[in-house]
Design an enzyme around this catalytic site. Sequence first.
Site, PDB file in Angstrom:
ATOM      1  N   CYS A 190      13.469  11.551   6.539  1.00 30.07           N
ATOM      2  CA  CYS A 190      14.290  10.326   7.392  1.00 30.07           C
ATOM      3  C   CYS A 190      15.158  11.542   8.481  1.00 30.07           C
ATOM      4  CB  CYS A 190      13.397   9.294   7.605  1.00 30.07           C
ATOM      5  SG  CYS A 190      14.408   8.169   6.519  1.00 30.07           S
ATOM      6  N   LYS A 246       0.949  -1.394  -0.273  1.00 27.76           N
ATOM      7  CA  LYS A 246      -0.214  -0.054  -0.126  1.00 27.76           C
ATOM      8  C   LYS A 246       1.226   0.659   0.070  1.00 27.76           C
ATOM      9  CE  LYS A 246      -1.937   3.048   2.453  1.00 27.76           C
ATOM     10  NZ  LYS A 246      -2.288   4.436   1.752  1.00 27.76           N
TER      11      LYS A 246
HETATM   12  P1  NDP Z   1       2.184   7.970   7.367  1.00 25.03           P
HETATM   13  O1  NDP Z   1       3.346   6.823   9.133  1.00 25.03           O
HETATM   14  O2  NDP Z   1       1.061   8.960   7.544  1.00 25.03           O
HETATM   15  O3  NDP Z   1       2.138   7.353   6.152  1.00 25.03           O
HETATM   16  C1  NDP Z   1       2.936   6.095   6.285  1.00 25.03           C
HETATM   17  C2  NDP Z   1       1.503   5.318   4.764  1.00 25.03           C
HETATM   18  O4  NDP Z   1       1.341   4.627   6.053  1.00 25.03           O
HETATM   19  C3  NDP Z   1       1.084   5.739   4.256  1.00 25.03           C
HETATM   20  O5  NDP Z   1       0.848   5.059   3.138  1.00 25.03           O
HETATM   21  C4  NDP Z   1      -0.598   5.797   5.476  1.00 25.03           C
HETATM   22  O6  NDP Z   1      -1.823   6.004   4.182  1.00 25.03           O
HETATM   23  C5  NDP Z   1      -0.515   4.430   5.848  1.00 25.03           C
HETATM   24  N1  NDP Z   1      -0.985   4.585   7.023  1.00 25.03           N
HETATM   25  C6  NDP Z   1      -1.699   5.551   7.980  1.00 25.03           C
HETATM   26  N2  NDP Z   1      -2.506   5.542   8.897  1.00 25.03           N
HETATM   27  C7  NDP Z   1      -2.999   3.851   8.528  1.00 25.03           C
HETATM   28  C8  NDP Z   1      -2.945   3.303   9.319  1.00 25.03           C
HETATM   29  N3  NDP Z   1      -3.879   3.327  10.350  1.00 25.03           N
HETATM   30  N4  NDP Z   1      -2.311   1.705   9.391  1.00 25.03           N
HETATM   31  C9  NDP Z   1      -2.156   1.201   8.562  1.00 25.03           C
HETATM   32  N5  NDP Z   1      -1.833   1.856   7.465  1.00 25.03           N
HETATM   33  C10 NDP Z   1      -1.770   3.383   7.621  1.00 25.03           C
HETATM   34  O7  NDP Z   1       3.673   8.959   7.278  1.00 25.03           O
HETATM   35  P2  NDP Z   1       3.875   9.502   5.882  1.00 25.03           P
HETATM   36  O8  NDP Z   1       3.529   9.701   4.555  1.00 25.03           O
HETATM   37  O9  NDP Z   1       3.089  10.941   6.763  1.00 25.03           O
HETATM   38  O10 NDP Z   1       5.853   9.881   5.952  1.00 25.03           O
HETATM   39  C11 NDP Z   1       6.031  10.842   6.551  1.00 25.03           C
HETATM   40  C12 NDP Z   1       7.079   9.918   7.957  1.00 25.03           C
HETATM   41  O11 NDP Z   1       7.611   8.550   7.209  1.00 25.03           O
HETATM   42  C13 NDP Z   1       7.606  11.520   8.658  1.00 25.03           C
HETATM   43  O12 NDP Z   1       7.627  10.815   9.909  1.00 25.03           O
HETATM   44  C14 NDP Z   1       9.030  10.104   8.926  1.00 25.03           C
HETATM   45  O13 NDP Z   1       9.714  10.805   9.518  1.00 25.03           O
HETATM   46  C15 NDP Z   1       8.942   8.690   8.191  1.00 25.03           C
HETATM   47  N6  NDP Z   1      10.003   7.801   7.779  1.00 25.03           N
HETATM   48  C16 NDP Z   1      10.840   6.667   8.232  1.00 25.03           C
HETATM   49  C17 NDP Z   1      11.813   6.578   7.871  1.00 25.03           C
HETATM   50  C18 NDP Z   1      12.392   5.608   8.577  1.00 25.03           C
HETATM   51  O14 NDP Z   1      13.039   5.152   7.300  1.00 25.03           O
HETATM   52  N7  NDP Z   1      12.934   6.222   9.427  1.00 25.03           N
HETATM   53  C19 NDP Z   1      12.160   6.243   5.812  1.00 25.03           C
HETATM   54  C20 NDP Z   1      10.987   7.865   5.503  1.00 25.03           C
HETATM   55  C21 NDP Z   1       9.721   8.581   6.144  1.00 25.03           C
HETATM   56  P3  NDP Z   1      -2.064   7.318   3.908  1.00 25.03           P
HETATM   57  O15 NDP Z   1      -0.547   7.636   2.773  1.00 25.03           O
HETATM   58  O16 NDP Z   1      -3.172   6.932   2.382  1.00 25.03           O
HETATM   59  O17 NDP Z   1      -2.428   8.271   5.003  1.00 25.03           O
END
Ligand code: NDP
Length: 487
Positions: free
Chosen positions: A293, A185
Amino acid sequence: MQVTRTTPVVKPIDCEHYINGKYVQSNSGETFENINPATKEVLGRVQLGGKVEVDQAVKAARKALKGEWGTMPAKKRSQILRKIGDLILERLPELAALETLDTGKPLWLSKSVDIDRAANNFHFFADYMTAVGNESYQQDDIAIHYSVRKPVGVVGLINPWNLPLLLLTWKLAPALAAGNTVVMKPSEVTPMTATVLAQICTDAGVPEGVVNLVHGMGETGAAITSHEDVDAIAFTGETITGSAIMKAAAPTLKKLSFELGGKNPNIIFADADLDDTIETTLKSSFINQGEVCLCGSRIYVERSIYDEFLEKFAAKAKELKVGDPFNPDTKVGAMVSEEHYTKVVSYLDIAKEEGGTFLIGGNTLFEDKGFYIMPTIITDLGKDSRCVREEIFGPVVTVVPFDSEEEVLEQVNDTHYGLSASLWTTNVKRAARFSAQIEAGMVWVNTWFLRDLRTPFGGMKHSGLGREGGAHSMDFYTELTNVTLKL
Ligand code: NDP
């Protein structure tokens, strides 16, 4: 600075689910808009998946696990993985343009980092699975003991929007290498490259049902994480979402791998090579609009070079061209979505309320065209400031002076996050001593973002669970059976 209309180098696509080797639409007929953040124009429509589509995808993945894929010799699976990498490279210009349309990031960055490294992930694991031996073999007087690695099963891969294809393939390549089947997803705001990747997998010879894709919102992800027939979840995203996933996965005891948020320190000692430090700090602050990130958004500078650092750093940051992501001179593109732009802008307001000084930036640009924010350097904030402590995930950094190693170490570790850190010093003893005390999964000394795919990637504290990369990925994507054979 100016923003011009995005050049349509590729036609944007409508995004359908990919289930059992075919593109399909949602049963409900529901779709949502995909917006170009650089122009606010509609790129196309995306199918909105729910429990029904997730269940179809999981059933297809379960069936495929028992089929040809599960028993395929490692050498053949390796050839298929290599082919996926090759096909990604063949389609690099198209994939890079789609990634830029979806994310607003500069095209040169999509090409050189996102898509190139996505291909590399497949090439790396294609080699890895045939080069690295199976488990250890031991014999004593009465028995032979050995372990067999097996796929963990059906794995849910849930991804964020900042490096859409790169982070997806980071998970997909080892998952496939280990013989798993998957339900992916992507983020709702960056659906295009994952849609193309699904077809690429089939074109490379992946049997139907092995790679499935369901588009949608957070609820779609939740339908995957709570599905009783999904064995493991590999998730990259926000810490708060990771926590929700942990709860949802608890009743069925799914195996979990989390790469979560970060608020990474960039610590600069007076003995560092300042020009080199500033050049890299510019990247670790503002590359990908600060939406990485690993960005070093908390900068700590030893007081004796604080003024000199600020002057040179601000002068360089001012030169960064903000605007049209398809312009080769652009260094900072658009924020990924209106929602995220609004969140980052709210931190600019918080910085003002907290008494911060904007050395440069603090403002938005081209509001009528897209979601652009000027690279921003903030000083004069205390250690309890929200801008110093919370993940902003935009082109916004804070700079704080320090007087001693002890003082800065305390500030560096005074956070729930523990993803990465950069340390700048030419004193080797200090580098070894200090890096060992930083509470972070990854520490770079005199560099940033360098990555060897064999090394462990991941965070501690609220920044993650487990590690990805090489053998660490294979540990997650496999189960071990130990066999004791009596002689
Ligand atoms: P989110 O947590 O908002 O979303 C990540 C994914 O999870 C999306 O596909 C989202 O869908 C989905 N999602 C949202 N809610 C749920 C749920 N309840 N259950 C299952 N899946 C869900 O993150 P962002 O997309 O905003 O990304 C940014 C974040 O990612 C930052 O905090 C960043 O630090 C972190 N990140 C960490 C990395 C690492 O390696 N540690 C690397 C890159 C980013 P939808 O988009 O439809 O909301």
